[in-house]
Design an enzyme around this catalytic site. Structure first.
Site, PDB file in Angstrom:
ATOM      1  N   ARG A  69       0.823  -1.221   0.000  1.00  0.00           N
ATOM      2  CA  ARG A  69       0.000   0.000   0.000  1.00  0.00           C
ATOM      3  C   ARG A  69       0.851   1.264   0.000  1.00  0.00           C
ATOM      4  NH1 ARG A  69      -2.893  -3.516   2.735  1.00  0.00           N
ATOM      5  NH2 ARG A  69      -1.881  -3.176   4.721  1.00  0.00           N
ATOM      6  N   TYR A  73       0.372   4.868  -1.828  1.00  0.00           N
ATOM      7  CA  TYR A  73       0.301   6.154  -1.120  1.00  0.00           C
ATOM      8  C   TYR A  73       1.283   7.159  -1.732  1.00  0.00           C
ATOM      9  CZ  TYR A  73      -2.126   3.355   2.425  1.00  0.00           C
ATOM     10  OH  TYR A  73      -2.990   2.509   3.072  1.00  0.00           O
ATOM     11  N   TYR A  95     -11.932  10.074   2.344  1.00  0.00           N
ATOM     12  CA  TYR A  95     -13.116   9.776   3.155  1.00  0.00           C
ATOM     13  C   TYR A  95     -12.794   9.913   4.637  1.00  0.00           C
ATOM     14  CZ  TYR A  95     -11.836   4.986   4.563  1.00  0.00           C
ATOM     15  OH  TYR A  95     -11.241   3.894   5.112  1.00  0.00           O
TER      16      TYR A  95
HETATM   17  C1  LIG Z   1      -7.080   3.883   6.342  1.00  0.00           C
HETATM   18  S1  LIG Z   1      -8.176   4.042   7.692  1.00  0.00           S
HETATM   19  C2  LIG Z   1      -9.119   5.443   7.186  1.00  0.00           C
HETATM   20  C3  LIG Z   1      -9.817   6.152   8.327  1.00  0.00           C
HETATM   21  C4  LIG Z   1     -10.523   7.425   7.875  1.00  0.00           C
HETATM   22  N1  LIG Z   1      -9.536   8.403   7.443  1.00  0.00           N
HETATM   23  C5  LIG Z   1     -11.381   8.053   8.968  1.00  0.00           C
HETATM   24  O1  LIG Z   1     -11.263   9.259   9.177  1.00  0.00           O
HETATM   25  O2  LIG Z   1     -12.176   7.345   9.591  1.00  0.00           O
HETATM   26  C6  LIG Z   1      -9.202   2.662   7.417  1.00  0.00           C
HETATM   27  C7  LIG Z   1      -9.780   2.144   8.716  1.00  0.00           C
HETATM   28  O3  LIG Z   1     -10.751   3.081   9.186  1.00  0.00           O
HETATM   29  C8  LIG Z   1     -11.794   2.388   9.825  1.00  0.00           C
HETATM   30  N2  LIG Z   1     -13.025   2.563   9.050  1.00  0.00           N
HETATM   31  C9  LIG Z   1     -13.141   2.892   7.752  1.00  0.00           C
HETATM   32  N3  LIG Z   1     -14.438   2.909   7.394  1.00  0.00           N
HETATM   33  C10 LIG Z   1     -15.138   2.574   8.490  1.00  0.00           C
HETATM   34  C11 LIG Z   1     -16.509   2.399   8.787  1.00  0.00           C
HETATM   35  N4  LIG Z   1     -17.444   2.581   7.859  1.00  0.00           N
HETATM   36  N5  LIG Z   1     -16.863   2.062  10.038  1.00  0.00           N
HETATM   37  C12 LIG Z   1     -15.948   1.866  11.001  1.00  0.00           C
HETATM   38  N6  LIG Z   1     -14.648   2.007  10.787  1.00  0.00           N
HETATM   39  C13 LIG Z   1     -14.246   2.357   9.558  1.00  0.00           C
HETATM   40  C14 LIG Z   1     -11.415   0.897   9.843  1.00  0.00           C
HETATM   41  O4  LIG Z   1     -10.704   0.624  11.026  1.00  0.00           O
HETATM   42  C15 LIG Z   1     -10.553   0.832   8.607  1.00  0.00           C
HETATM   43  O5  LIG Z   1      -9.721  -0.297   8.637  1.00  0.00           O
END
Ligand SMILES: C[S@@+](CC[C@H](N)C(=O)[O-])C[C@H]1O[C@@H](n2cnc3c(N)ncnc32)[C@H](O)[C@@H]1O
Length: 268
Positions: A69, A73, A95
């Site tokens: 990854r 990035y 997001y």
């Molecule tokens: C690379 S991080 C991105 C987080 C994102 N920037 C944020 O502000 O929430 C990816 C992780 O965020 C969390 N995540 C992303 N989407 C989610 C969701 N719909 N519900 C709960 N956790 C989520 C999970 O732990 C996932 O593995």
């Protein structure tokens, strides 16, 4: 990047839910940009954001199967900086919150600033914000530790059993290659073993997934710690581990405060 050709960069968060979490400031940043780069979680979200600006470019193609990854990035950072270097006003949309468990916005902003370009971050609603709302958790009540799940395994972290423990990216826990989309039994067993150092095997954990589309409810499934090896984790799952202990008083600090005249003694 020449002095006369400097663009600018603003990194925004689109929030978690389609259409519902984009702040007025983030929307305005998008609308005032020459070009918008997108790293969002869902093709439907991409479609919606494409309707808000005539030049929207997805960063999703930077991900290649089997490639770490970090390469993706760096490619994203390079694409963003290339446009900034061409003198464009660039908006990069991610997001959730652009700077929460997400390195591209931080790296791009650092690099742009080093090149003398104005670069800022606009906060967004992260998965943590949704989690606090959906699960009714106030991180100020007991305290709350957040770790990336693989980092939590690879390093000795001090877990406070009186606070919440939140593990991000649990679906790819233990992925040393940084290239896999899901990890398996061995990695989960490591996580189980590590958590059992602190928690009993019947401790109830919550697998949380915030709703990303309107009319859909969040996922909040309870699973006993001993069952996490076979639990249903997705890429977007976050694992919530509630406290098992109460805070222990720090009597030295209490006495110092008492001596200093703080006699109210109403700490919980
Ligand atoms: C690379 S991080 C991105 C987080 C994102 N920037 C944020 O502000 O929430 C990816 C992780 O965020 C969390 N995540 C992303 N989407 C989610 C969701 N719909 N519900 C709960 N956790 C989520 C999970 O732990 C996932 O593995």
């Amino acid at each position: 990047m020449s002095a006369t050709q400097k663009g600018s960069l603003i990194c925004i968060g689109t929030g978690m839910m389609l259409g519902g979490h984009l702040t007025p400031r983030a929307r305005s940043a998008m609308q005032h940009a020459d070009v918008v780069f997108l790293a969002v979680s869902h093709p439907v979200v991409e479609k919606w954001l494409e309707s808000l600006h005539p030049d929207v470019r997805s960063l999703q193609d930077c991900y290649q199967p089997g490639v770490p990854r970090d390469h993706a990035y760096q490619k994203m950072v390079n694409m963003i900086l290339h446009a900034v270097g061409q003198g464009q006003k660039v908006c990069a949309a991610f997001y959730g919150h652009p700077g929460v468990f997400a390195c591209v916005a931080h790296r791009a902003i650092d690099a742009a600033r080093k090149a003398g370009v104005q670069a800022t971050m606009e906060p967004g609603i992260s998965a943590a914000d949704c989690l606090y709302a959906d699960l009714g958790i106030d991180p100020g009540k007991t305290g709350c530790q957040h770790y990336e799940a693989t980092q939590f395994l690879f390093y000795r972290r001090i877990v406070d059993p009186a606070a919440y423990l939140i593990l991000w990216q649990v679906g790819i826990v233990g992925d040393a290659t940084h290239a896999r989309l899901v990890t398996g039994t061995t990695e989960r067993e490591c996580l189980l073993r590590k958590l059992r150092r602190v928690y009993p095997e019947d401790h109830p954990l919550t697998i949380y997934e915030a709703a990303t589309l309107p009319l859909i409810t969040c996922r909040q499934d309870t699973v006993a710690l001993k069952n996490i090896v076979t639990a249903d984790f997705n890429q977007h799952s976050t694992l919530v581990i509630p406290p098992i202990a109460v805070c222990q008083p720090d009597n030295e600090m209490r006495q110092m405060l008492e001596k200093a005249g703080d006699t109210q003694q109403n700490w919980q």
